[in-house]
Motif scaffolding. Structure first.
Motif, PDB file in Angstrom:
ATOM      1  N   THR A  89       8.208  -1.235   5.447  1.00 36.99           N
ATOM      2  CA  THR A  89       7.108  -1.163   4.475  1.00 36.99           C
ATOM      3  C   THR A  89       5.758  -1.155   5.172  1.00 36.99           C
ATOM      4  OG1 THR A  89       8.380  -2.231   2.720  1.00 36.99           O
ATOM      5  CG2 THR A  89       5.983  -2.378   2.563  1.00 36.99           C
ATOM      6  N   THR A  90       5.596  -1.999   6.173  1.00 35.08           N
ATOM      7  CA  THR A  90       4.336  -2.031   6.922  1.00 35.08           C
ATOM      8  C   THR A  90       4.054  -0.681   7.570  1.00 35.08           C
ATOM      9  OG1 THR A  90       4.543  -4.408   7.375  1.00 35.08           O
ATOM     10  CG2 THR A  90       3.115  -3.138   8.834  1.00 35.08           C
ATOM     11  N   ALA A  91       5.077  -0.091   8.184  1.00 38.12           N
ATOM     12  CA  ALA A  91       4.907   1.211   8.843  1.00 38.12           C
ATOM     13  C   ALA A  91       4.668   2.313   7.817  1.00 38.12           C
ATOM     14  CB  ALA A  91       6.142   1.532   9.685  1.00 38.12           C
ATOM     15  N   PHE A  92       5.368   2.247   6.698  1.00 39.46           N
ATOM     16  CA  PHE A  92       5.215   3.262   5.647  1.00 39.46           C
ATOM     17  C   PHE A  92       3.804   3.223   5.056  1.00 39.46           C
ATOM     18  CE2 PHE A  92       5.389   4.250   1.061  1.00 39.46           C
ATOM     19  CZ  PHE A  92       5.786   5.583   1.131  1.00 39.46           C
ATOM     20  N   GLU A  93       3.298   2.038   4.774  1.00 37.80           N
ATOM     21  CA  GLU A  93       1.954   1.915   4.209  1.00 37.80           C
ATOM     22  C   GLU A  93       0.890   2.362   5.207  1.00 37.80           C
ATOM     23  OE1 GLU A  93       2.221  -1.544   0.810  1.00 37.80           O
ATOM     24  OE2 GLU A  93       1.833  -2.164   2.873  1.00 37.80           O
ATOM     25  N   ALA A  94       1.159   2.172   6.498  1.00 40.60           N
ATOM     26  CA  ALA A  94       0.206   2.626   7.519  1.00 40.60           C
ATOM     27  C   ALA A  94       0.102   4.147   7.513  1.00 40.60           C
ATOM     28  CB  ALA A  94       0.641   2.128   8.899  1.00 40.60           C
ATOM     29  N   GLU A  95       1.207   4.818   7.238  1.00 39.17           N
ATOM     30  CA  GLU A  95       1.206   6.284   7.205  1.00 39.17           C
ATOM     31  C   GLU A  95       0.801   6.834   5.829  1.00 39.17           C
ATOM     32  OE1 GLU A  95       4.452   8.411   8.724  1.00 39.17           O
ATOM     33  OE2 GLU A  95       4.262   7.583  10.743  1.00 39.17           O
ATOM     34  N   ASN A  96       0.870   5.957   4.827  1.00 38.96           N
ATOM     35  CA  ASN A  96       0.512   6.361   3.467  1.00 38.96           C
ATOM     36  C   ASN A  96      -0.419   5.297   2.879  1.00 38.96           C
ATOM     37  OD1 ASN A  96       2.637   8.722   2.843  1.00 38.96           O
ATOM     38  ND2 ASN A  96       3.692   7.097   3.975  1.00 38.96           N
ATOM     39  N   PRO A  97      -1.643   5.239   3.364  1.00 42.05           N
ATOM     40  CA  PRO A  97      -2.560   4.148   3.002  1.00 42.05           C
ATOM     41  C   PRO A  97      -2.941   4.080   1.530  1.00 42.05           C
ATOM     42  CG  PRO A  97      -3.707   5.884   4.204  1.00 42.05           C
ATOM     43  CD  PRO A  97      -2.253   6.179   4.322  1.00 42.05           C
TER      44      PRO A  97
ATOM     45  N   ALA B 227      14.126   6.897 -13.517  1.00 47.42           N
ATOM     46  CA  ALA B 227      13.049   6.386 -14.370  1.00 47.42           C
ATOM     47  C   ALA B 227      11.835   5.934 -13.558  1.00 47.42           C
ATOM     48  CB  ALA B 227      13.563   5.223 -15.223  1.00 47.42           C
ATOM     49  N   SER B 228      11.829   6.238 -12.284  1.00 47.88           N
ATOM     50  CA  SER B 228      10.699   5.836 -11.439  1.00 47.88           C
ATOM     51  C   SER B 228       9.376   6.323 -12.017  1.00 47.88           C
ATOM     52  CB  SER B 228      10.875   6.408 -10.027  1.00 47.88           C
ATOM     53  OG  SER B 228       9.701   6.202  -9.260  1.00 47.88           O
ATOM     54  N   LYS B 229       8.387   5.435 -12.004  1.00 44.23           N
ATOM     55  CA  LYS B 229       7.051   5.794 -12.478  1.00 44.23           C
ATOM     56  C   LYS B 229       6.226   6.449 -11.374  1.00 44.23           C
ATOM     57  CE  LYS B 229       6.902   2.136 -15.982  1.00 44.23           C
ATOM     58  NZ  LYS B 229       6.180   0.920 -16.462  1.00 44.23           N
ATOM     59  N   ASN B 230       6.785   6.490 -10.164  1.00 42.86           N
ATOM     60  CA  ASN B 230       6.083   7.112  -9.043  1.00 42.86           C
ATOM     61  C   ASN B 230       7.118   7.778  -8.141  1.00 42.86           C
ATOM     62  OD1 ASN B 230       4.327   7.887  -7.041  1.00 42.86           O
ATOM     63  ND2 ASN B 230       3.355   5.891  -6.784  1.00 42.86           N
TER      64      ASN B 230
ATOM     65  N   THR C  93      -1.141  12.465   0.955  1.00 43.05           N
ATOM     66  CA  THR C  93      -1.809  12.465  -0.349  1.00 43.05           C
ATOM     67  C   THR C  93      -1.033  11.618  -1.354  1.00 43.05           C
ATOM     68  OG1 THR C  93      -0.614  14.472  -1.006  1.00 43.05           O
ATOM     69  CG2 THR C  93      -2.773  14.767   0.033  1.00 43.05           C
ATOM     70  N   VAL C  94       0.051  10.982  -0.895  1.00 41.00           N
ATOM     71  CA  VAL C  94       0.860  10.139  -1.769  1.00 41.00           C
ATOM     72  C   VAL C  94       0.082   8.875  -2.110  1.00 41.00           C
ATOM     73  CG1 VAL C  94       3.066   8.948  -2.015  1.00 41.00           C
ATOM     74  CG2 VAL C  94       2.924  11.018  -0.640  1.00 41.00           C
ATOM     75  N   SER C  95       0.150   8.449  -3.359  1.00 38.62           N
ATOM     76  CA  SER C  95      -0.619   7.277  -3.770  1.00 38.62           C
ATOM     77  C   SER C  95       0.122   6.497  -4.853  1.00 38.62           C
ATOM     78  CB  SER C  95      -1.999   7.705  -4.284  1.00 38.62           C
ATOM     79  OG  SER C  95      -1.864   8.527  -5.436  1.00 38.62           O
ATOM     80  N   GLY C  96      -0.448   5.352  -5.224  1.00 39.27           N
ATOM     81  CA  GLY C  96       0.102   4.560  -6.317  1.00 39.27           C
ATOM     82  C   GLY C  96       0.940   3.383  -5.848  1.00 39.27           C
TER      83      GLY C  96
ATOM     84  N   VAL D  10      -0.722   4.197  -0.812  1.00 45.43           N
ATOM     85  CA  VAL D  10       0.435   3.639  -1.512  1.00 45.43           C
ATOM     86  C   VAL D  10       0.486   2.125  -1.293  1.00 45.43           C
ATOM     87  CG1 VAL D  10       2.954   3.609  -1.705  1.00 45.43           C
ATOM     88  CG2 VAL D  10       1.766   5.762  -1.250  1.00 45.43           C
ATOM     89  N   HIS D  11       0.731   1.398  -2.354  1.00 52.52           N
ATOM     90  CA  HIS D  11       0.917  -0.052  -2.254  1.00 52.52           C
ATOM     91  C   HIS D  11       2.341  -0.381  -2.669  1.00 52.52           C
ATOM     92  CE1 HIS D  11       0.452  -4.357  -2.524  1.00 52.52           C
ATOM     93  NE2 HIS D  11       0.811  -4.328  -3.791  1.00 52.52           N
ATOM     94  N   VAL D  12       3.126  -0.910  -1.714  1.00 53.55           N
ATOM     95  CA  VAL D  12       4.488  -1.336  -2.021  1.00 53.55           C
ATOM     96  C   VAL D  12       4.425  -2.789  -2.481  1.00 53.55           C
ATOM     97  CG1 VAL D  12       6.827  -1.669  -1.144  1.00 53.55           C
ATOM     98  CG2 VAL D  12       5.439   0.238  -0.289  1.00 53.55           C
ATOM     99  N   ASN D  13       4.817  -3.024  -3.718  1.00 51.80           N
ATOM    100  CA  ASN D  13       4.833  -4.393  -4.231  1.00 51.80           C
ATOM    101  C   ASN D  13       5.817  -5.230  -3.423  1.00 51.80           C
ATOM    102  OD1 ASN D  13       3.029  -3.827  -6.404  1.00 51.80           O
ATOM    103  ND2 ASN D  13       4.715  -2.893  -7.539  1.00 51.80           N
ATOM    104  N   PRO D  14       5.647  -6.565  -3.403  1.00 50.99           N
ATOM    105  CA  PRO D  14       6.615  -7.409  -2.685  1.00 50.99           C
ATOM    106  C   PRO D  14       8.038  -7.040  -3.070  1.00 50.99           C
ATOM    107  CG  PRO D  14       4.771  -8.738  -3.426  1.00 50.99           C
ATOM    108  CD  PRO D  14       4.582  -7.362  -4.036  1.00 50.99           C
ATOM    109  N   ILE D  15       8.836  -6.707  -2.068  1.00 50.44           N
ATOM    110  CA  ILE D  15      10.192  -6.220  -2.335  1.00 50.44           C
ATOM    111  C   ILE D  15      11.079  -7.334  -2.884  1.00 50.44           C
ATOM    112  CG2 ILE D  15      12.274  -5.252  -1.256  1.00 50.44           C
ATOM    113  CD1 ILE D  15      10.470  -3.759   0.668  1.00 50.44           C
TER     114      ILE D  15
END
Length: 271
Positions: A67-75, A240-243, A46-49, A77-82
């Motif tokens: 990041t690819t594996a994490f986003e696959a498990e948490n669709p 200070a994380s926004k997410n 249920t993690v998002s953002g 969530v969008h990880v901005n370019p690191i």
């Protein structure tokens, strides 16, 4: 001869058939099919953002895969370019107010700058790395060890002392009583490797994982006693994380068996 009335016999047969049909229906067809219970993390997450991550340059290949594996498990969530760079540079940017959710450093010293400024909480170590000497393919100059790097005719490139790979290089050179005059001191290990790959330097001290990732573009020379300057990589969630929820989930994924396998497969050491 006495016979049972035909209507009664037919009624009995019909009743038997009806009972069997009802029993079959009760077993298989009267209720809707059960909906499969989701078993994957992706289905249950249920993690998002959005998520912003700062990571040491030496982690680029590993964190891209993580990041690819994490986003696959948490669709959701969008990880901005690191942002990959020297840990000292990243720490400075965070202290100056850069909006970051997760910070992964290549050493404890630069992580301490962030945590001691009360900008982050716990920072567990998630992997380790050691240095190697990177030279041109086939080692045409026959570099053997750290002592070879003192040759005045050899163009050596190192990381700057403030950068984890530069600090580790200094530790190893001092331990071996080797004095060198680098042609340049770079702000991250990626820049050192790039100069060796481009032929702009004869040798450079980089991480073993960088040599492995470069494939045939360079030759790696193991350093005796390299473990004396093992770099430990900590990871933290910024206060200070926004997410914070997604940031914590990312940190936990890096520390998980799946994240650790990705790191191990790329040549990183265990925490």
């Amino acid at each position: 001869m006495t016979r049972s009335p035909l209507p009664f016999r037919l009624s009995a047969i019909a009743a038997t058939a009806l009972a069997a049909a009802l029993a079959l229906t009760a077993c298989s067809g009267s209720s809707p099919a059960a909906t499969p219970t989701p078993t994957s993390t992706a289905a249950a997450s249920t993690v998002s953002g959005e998520l912003t991550v700062f990571a040491a340059a030496s982690l680029s290949q590993a964190f891209d895969q993580i990041t690819t594996a994490f986003e696959a498990e948490n669709p959701k969530v969008h990880v901005n370019p690191i942002t990959y760079d020297g840990s000292s540079t990243l720490a400075t940017q965070i202290i100056e107010g850069a909006p970051v959710d997760v910070f992964a450093s290549a050493d404890q010293k630069n992580m301490d700058k962030v945590t001691q400024a009360s900008l982050a909480g716990d920072a567990p170590v998630f992997t380790t790395n050691v240095l190697q000497i990177a030279v041109a393919p086939g080692n045409p100059l026959k570099v053997k060890d750290l002592a070879s790097l003192a040759d005045p005719g050899l163009k050596l490139v190192l990381c700057a002392p403030a950068v984890p790979c530069g600090n580790a290089a200094k530790t190893l050179l001092d331990a071996a009583s080797v004095t060198v005059t680098p042609a340049s001191e770079e702000q991250n290990v990626t820049a050192v490797l790039a100069k060796v790959k481009a032929g702009e330097a004869d040798a450079g001290l980089v991480y073993s994982t960088d040599v492995k990732a470069a494939g045939s573009a360079v030759t790696g020379i193991a350093i005796a006693g390299a473990d004396k300057a093992t770099n430990k990589y900590p990871i933290t969630v910024l206060k200070a994380s926004k997410n914070a929820e997604a940031a914590t989930a990312f940190q936990e994924f890096v520390l998980s068996d799946k994240g650790q396998k990705i790191l191990k497969d790329l040549g990183f050491g265990g925490a």
